[in-house]
Design a protein around this motif. Structure first.
Motif, PDB file in Angstrom:
ATOM      1  N   ALA A 172       0.829  -1.211   0.000  1.00 33.02           N
ATOM      2  CA  ALA A 172       0.000   0.000   0.000  1.00 33.02           C
ATOM      3  C   ALA A 172       0.859   1.255   0.000  1.00 33.02           C
ATOM      4  N   LEU A 173       1.985   1.223   0.710  1.00 32.95           N
ATOM      5  CA  LEU A 173       2.870   2.390   0.731  1.00 32.95           C
ATOM      6  C   LEU A 173       3.482   2.635  -0.649  1.00 32.95           C
ATOM      7  N   MET A 174       3.877   1.564  -1.324  1.00 30.84           N
ATOM      8  CA  MET A 174       4.406   1.716  -2.682  1.00 30.84           C
ATOM      9  C   MET A 174       3.334   2.251  -3.627  1.00 30.84           C
ATOM     10  N   MET A 175       2.114   1.743  -3.504  1.00 30.09           N
ATOM     11  CA  MET A 175       1.039   2.211  -4.384  1.00 30.09           C
ATOM     12  C   MET A 175       0.649   3.649  -4.071  1.00 30.09           C
ATOM     13  N   GLU A 176       0.794   4.048  -2.822  1.00 36.42           N
ATOM     14  CA  GLU A 176       0.539   5.453  -2.479  1.00 36.42           C
ATOM     15  C   GLU A 176       1.499   6.359  -3.235  1.00 36.42           C
ATOM     16  N   GLY A 177       2.776   5.948  -3.314  1.00 37.56           N
ATOM     17  CA  GLY A 177       3.739   6.736  -4.075  1.00 37.56           C
ATOM     18  C   GLY A 177       3.396   6.793  -5.549  1.00 37.56           C
ATOM     19  N   LEU A 178       3.011   5.654  -6.117  1.00 40.69           N
ATOM     20  CA  LEU A 178       2.677   5.619  -7.542  1.00 40.69           C
ATOM     21  C   LEU A 178       1.457   6.479  -7.834  1.00 40.69           C
ATOM     22  N   LEU A 179       0.405   6.330  -7.048  1.00 35.77           N
ATOM     23  CA  LEU A 179      -0.829   7.071  -7.320  1.00 35.77           C
ATOM     24  C   LEU A 179      -0.701   8.543  -6.960  1.00 35.77           C
ATOM     25  N   SER A 180       0.100   8.860  -5.946  1.00 34.24           N
ATOM     26  CA  SER A 180       0.352  10.269  -5.656  1.00 34.24           C
ATOM     27  C   SER A 180       1.111  10.911  -6.810  1.00 34.24           C
ATOM     28  N   GLY A 181       2.068  10.183  -7.379  1.00 34.80           N
ATOM     29  CA  GLY A 181       2.758  10.703  -8.561  1.00 34.80           C
ATOM     30  C   GLY A 181       1.806  10.897  -9.725  1.00 34.80           C
ATOM     31  N   CYS A 182       0.872   9.956  -9.903  1.00 31.46           N
ATOM     32  CA  CYS A 182      -0.119  10.111 -10.979  1.00 31.46           C
ATOM     33  C   CYS A 182      -1.012  11.318 -10.729  1.00 31.46           C
ATOM     34  N   TYR A 183      -1.413  11.511  -9.492  1.00 38.41           N
ATOM     35  CA  TYR A 183      -2.248  12.666  -9.174  1.00 38.41           C
ATOM     36  C   TYR A 183      -1.520  13.969  -9.484  1.00 38.41           C
ATOM     37  N   HIS A 184      -0.228  14.034  -9.190  1.00 39.32           N
ATOM     38  CA  HIS A 184       0.520  15.271  -9.390  1.00 39.32           C
ATOM     39  C   HIS A 184       0.923  15.477 -10.850  1.00 39.32           C
ATOM     40  N   VAL A 185       0.620  14.518 -11.728  1.00 41.42           N
ATOM     41  CA  VAL A 185       0.766  14.799 -13.152  1.00 41.42           C
ATOM     42  C   VAL A 185      -0.183  15.928 -13.540  1.00 41.42           C
ATOM     43  N   CYS A 186      -1.395  15.876 -13.009  1.00 41.72           N
ATOM     44  CA  CYS A 186      -2.357  16.961 -13.252  1.00 41.72           C
ATOM     45  C   CYS A 186      -3.310  17.030 -12.075  1.00 41.72           C
ATOM     46  N   PRO A 187      -2.919  17.663 -10.979  1.00 45.30           N
ATOM     47  CA  PRO A 187      -3.780  17.683  -9.782  1.00 45.30           C
ATOM     48  C   PRO A 187      -5.008  18.556  -9.977  1.00 45.30           C
ATOM     49  N   ASN A 188      -6.176  17.992  -9.680  1.00 42.65           N
ATOM     50  CA  ASN A 188      -7.418  18.755  -9.687  1.00 42.65           C
ATOM     51  C   ASN A 188      -8.457  18.009  -8.873  1.00 42.65           C
ATOM     52  N   TYR A 189      -9.644  18.569  -8.760  1.00 42.12           N
ATOM     53  CA  TYR A 189     -10.633  18.006  -7.853  1.00 42.12           C
ATOM     54  C   TYR A 189     -11.230  16.706  -8.378  1.00 42.12           C
ATOM     55  N   THR A 190     -11.131  16.431  -9.661  1.00 35.57           N
ATOM     56  CA  THR A 190     -11.723  15.210 -10.205  1.00 35.57           C
ATOM     57  C   THR A 190     -10.863  13.981  -9.964  1.00 35.57           C
ATOM     58  N   ASN A 191      -9.573  14.147  -9.702  1.00 34.44           N
ATOM     59  CA  ASN A 191      -8.717  12.970  -9.497  1.00 34.44           C
ATOM     60  C   ASN A 191      -8.014  12.997  -8.146  1.00 34.44           C
ATOM     61  N   PHE A 192      -8.512  13.799  -7.201  1.00 32.85           N
ATOM     62  CA  PHE A 192      -7.876  13.860  -5.889  1.00 32.85           C
ATOM     63  C   PHE A 192      -7.973  12.527  -5.159  1.00 32.85           C
ATOM     64  N   GLN A 193      -9.006  11.706  -5.463  1.00 32.89           N
ATOM     65  CA  GLN A 193      -9.130  10.429  -4.779  1.00 32.89           C
ATOM     66  C   GLN A 193      -7.998   9.482  -5.137  1.00 32.89           C
TER      67      GLN A 193
END
Length: 864
Positions: free
Chosen positions: A588-609
């Motif tokens: 889960a910690l590794m996936m948090e890093g991957l998905l947080s990186g994906c979110y910061h590709v284009c952060p906005n309210y539609t993909n904050f989850q």
């Protein structure tokens, strides 16, 4: 018959002599018809054949004037007059000179507008005065003063004189008076690191040119204003004509973003073949796009709104961005800081291995040992002066049994101690259960339900009472956590990656930088990524998650080897070691890093989850692991746990989409939150020995009547009751806060609920551990203190709030700040660094917290 009009035909085939032919007569007839047609049209339209037409033709004049820069022209035009102003100026390749045409309407009211057409060598600019601009709901705003800057394409020669013409005309029958002046623009070409100030209005936009100097490949264009409103747009466009510099067309080309006080766009030289670009500033007609108030007016179809005073003062600065060396330093720093933990772990492992080897050597040496030392070698702890309820009586009863320990003959080389056959046989008989037992907590014995009720409803429990199942069955049960989260990660991550790639492509193609909520003052692009540093800083989650998996794997291997050697400590002592949840936590910690990186590709309210989904899972898995330590037999299965986490993520999505100010949603969520808290509290209090059926109301009434009304008796499980009462107070308070405040950031609110419950349970666990006479060893104590300090600093940087998708993009940019670490990382990147380290430390705390019990019999370890 086809007429042959060739020369030979007309000459009749006789050289030097002409005679009329049939084709000549045809030409004559058509020519006569054409002349008659022209005369008829002129009579009908009032042309030369008409007296009124002759007067109109005489009045339709074109006046041509030689124009001068910085001169005011007060003239009149009507439908019978057109004025053309001729200007010329010298343009050099090394120096670009801006030209601005300004017009002000002098007449009070006109039904027909003035039409201005500026003809240049390579472009045509046209506009009308009064200028009509449209806003939201097709509102129309009338501007009687217009100013436009002419585009300046690069000249072909080193120096050339260019002419341009300003044509003024109208279809109004009455004369319209206007004021015209043409001026040169001061500082049309922006200088590097030099601030330039100017004013702009919706009808008088401004744009300036910037040329990349030698050795500069990337620059940051920063525009600032002291006032929030009026709302503006900053655009970066290639050098071409026309320049899109009005509110209704500024988004047609280039990169753009709305702004209130701040705007910043990183521009790369490779995107502009001419090595230069325009910086365009447009003031919008309305403030709704920037989060400003918008009043509603009932409008008539042709009603014109009063634009009011929408002048805005702005400053623009173009500064060089970081060089490639800074990118390299940032990446090396990010990689090095986490490789340090790998090196530190390796050194600690070597030291521990050396200490254990030394301990084995000492155990092999014959020596006289005192009874106390023998007891310590056997894993016995001296009786604690602290009495936990009736545990003192239980301990004395257990200690009264004869226990004779000796060195096992088969394991004499390793110094393993073995209890008497009677004690071992008794403990193992209690711990054995059917190997065929499934995950649903059912056994094949008929009397297992009554046995569970007898054991689990005792007033005081030991770990041996809740570790009766076969280890192989539980290992398989808890390994499902790891395999399930791995499957979830694959199916969750793949569409997320595809979606954020689409987001980034849309941003790059459309140039709309309002789609993503970056910290634009510290957003360093790399390739197609707009903010590479925010993605790179998530590397710590992946690397430290992998390191935690390696540590757990090492412990798992050591434990399995001990079981294969029939080590008494591994079989009968300490907290039962099940590593499935640890593996799930690391994943889960590794996936948090991957998905947080994906979110910061284009952060906005539609993909904050994307950024929070695995945070919920990490919090849930940590609570499950804490509970599993003392309740290995009755911990939740992977299927039910992930189903609950899926419900949490489902509500997170609903909250983001529908929760903003929606009273109905918050009422439903708060009621469900309280109901779920009560059900979970009941499950924990009775250790799962209760049923949710039609008789639940009757049983609740009986309990209240007998325990509260008939006789006032205290709760049987005081410690559990204290924990659950505190938990309900906290959760009910959070539910009330959400219902009253209705926070916009529902995902963070939901995460705060999970973290508060985790911290509450962890604090309860530590307190009860100390109350039970247990101790915290040096290593987990260091981890606890280190993690607490790192969490404190991490939260400080998290709450800096460099951007926020709860507001409009323009309002979010008001919080943007420059980089603070290596000119590459901002506050949020430091949050990524520190939070990944803090999560890794938190996992190590859970992993090592009960190492002091590894040599303590399970019937001496208390359940709480």
């Amino acid at each position: 018959m086809i007429c042959d009009c060739s020369d030979e035909a007309e000459r009749g085939g006789m050289a030097g002599r002409w005679k009329p032919s049939r084709c000549s007569y045809t030409r004559f007839v058509f020519g006569l018809l054409f002349v008659l047609t022209v005369e008829v049209v002129e009579v009908v339209q009032g042309g030369p054949g008409d007296e009124n037409g002759s007067v109109a033709a005489a009045a339709a004049v074109v006046v041509q004037k030689d124009g001068q820069f910085d001169a005011n022209y007060y003239d009149k035009v009507n439908d019978n007059m057109q004025i053309i102003y001729t200007f010329n100026h010298t343009v050099t390749r090394n120096k670009t000179e801006g030209v601005r045409v300004s017009v002000k309407l002098q007449s009070e009211s006109t039904k027909s507008p003035l039409l201005f057409v500026v003809r240049q060598k390579q472009a045509v600019l046209s506009f009308q005065v009064p200028l009509i601009l449209r806003g939201l709901y097709q509102r129309k705003y009338k501007y009687t003063q217009v100013g436009r800057t002419l585009c300046q394409p690069p000249p072909l020669a080193l120096s050339e004189t260019q002419f341009f013409y300003v044509d003024v005309s109208t279809l109004s029958t009455s004369s319209i008076q206007y004021q015209l002046w043409v001026s040169r623009v001061e500082s049309f070409t922006l200088q590097t690191n030099k601030k330039f100030s100017f004013n702009a209005t919706p009808s008088q936009p401004q744009f300036f040119k910037y040329e990349f100097p030698e050795g500069v490949d990337t620059v940051i264009v920063k525009v600032n204003s002291e006032k929030n409103f009026p709302c503006s747009v900053m655009s970066v466009q290639d050098i071409q004509c026309p320049v899109f510099d009005l509110d209704n067309n500024v988004a047609f080309i280039g990169m753009y973003q709305t702004m209130t006080k701040k705007a910043a766009i990183t521009v790369q030289k490779k995107d502009f073949p001419s090595n230069s670009f325009y910086v365009v500033i447009v003031v919008k007609t309305e403030d709704e796009a920037c989060g400003g108030p918008l009043k509603f007016y009932p409008l008539l179809p042709d009603e014109l709104m009063d634009p009011g005073n929408r002048s805005k003062s702005l400053d623009v600065v173009v500064s060089p961005a970081i060089h490639s060396e800074v990118y390299v330093m940032g990446m090396l720093f990010c990689l090095g800081i986490f490789l340090f933990f790998y090196v530190l772990t390796f050194l600690l492992a070597c030291i521990e291995n050396k200490r254990m080897h030394k301990k084995k050597v000492e155990l092999l040496k014959p020596a006289d040992t005192s009874p106390a030392e023998t007891a310590s070698l056997l894993g016995k702890t001296p009786a604690s002066p602290y009495e936990y309820g009736s545990f003192a009586d239980n301990a004395s009863t257990l200690s009264s049994e004869p226990v004779t320990d000796s060195l096992a003959s088969t394991d004499a080389n390793y110094g393993y101690m073995e209890r008497s056959l009677d004690t071992v046989g008794r403990c193992r008989q209690e711990s054995l259960s059917s190997v065929e037992e499934d995950e649903d907590d059912y056994d094949t014995l008929a009397d297992i339900d009554s046995d569970k009720n007898i054991v689990r409803t005792k007033k005081y429990l030991c770990v041996s009472d809740l570790a009766r199942k076969d280890t192989r069955v539980l290992n398989k049960k808890y390994q499902i956590y790891f395999w399930n989260i791995s499957t979830i990660a694959v199916f969750y991550a793949l569409p997320v990656i595809q979606l954020v790639i689409t987001y980034q492509t849309v941003v790059n193609v459309t140039g709309n930088q309002d789609i993503c909520y970056y910290n634009f003052l510290c957003a360093h692009p790399l390739g197609a990524l707009s903010s590479f540093n925010n993605i790179l800083s998530n590397l710590g989650y992946v690397m430290l998650g992998l390191l935690f998996l390696l540590i757990v794997l090492q412990r798992d291997v050591v434990h399995k080897r001990a079981l294969m050697r029939s080590d008494v400590n591994a079989l009968e002592c300490g907290i039962p070691k099940h590593f499935g949840l640890y593996y799930a936590m690391g994943t889960a910690l590794m996936m948090e890093g991957l998905l947080s990186g994906c979110y910061h590709v284009c952060p906005n309210y539609t993909n904050f989850q994307f950024d929070t989904s695995f945070m919920y899972m990490i919090a849930g898995l940590c609570m499950l692991k804490l509970y599993q330590k003392r309740h290995p037999d009755i911990n939740a299965s992977a299927y039910s746990a992930y189903a609950c986490l899926a419900a949490v993520i489902f509500f997170s999505v609903l909250g983001v989409v529908f929760g903003k100010g929606n009273t109905v949603f918050w009422i439903v969520f708060s009621v469900l939150h309280i109901v779920f808290t009560l059900l979970l509290s009941t499950q924990l209090y009775y250790m799962g020995r209760w049923r949710l059926d039609t008789g639940i109301v009757r049983r609740i009434f009986n309990v209240i009547y007998t325990d509260c009304i008939r006789q006032c008796s205290g709760p049987m499980y005081i410690d559990r009751m204290v924990l659950l009462v505190m938990g309900n107070i906290v959760n009910w308070s959070l539910a009330a806060y959400g219902l009253i405040k209705k926070p916009n950031d529902f995902a963070s609110y939901l995460l705060a609920i999970a973290i508060c419950n985790l911290l509450l349970y962890f604090a309860f666990y530590i307190i009860m551990k100390l109350r039970s006479g247990e101790r915290i060893q040096c290593l987990p104590l260091v981890f606890i203190l280190f993690t607490a300090v790192v969490w404190g600093f991490a939260l400080f940087f998290f709450f800096q709030g460099l951007s926020t998708w709860q507001k409009t993009p323009a309002e979010s940019r008001e919080h943007n700040r420059d980089c603070i670490l290596l000119s590459f990382f901002d506050d949020h990147d430091i949050w990524h660094f520190l939070s990944s380290i803090a999560m890794f430390g938190s996992f190590l705390v859970l992993l090592t917290l009960d190492d002091d019990l590894d040599t303590v019999q399970r019937d001496k370890i208390y359940v709480f």
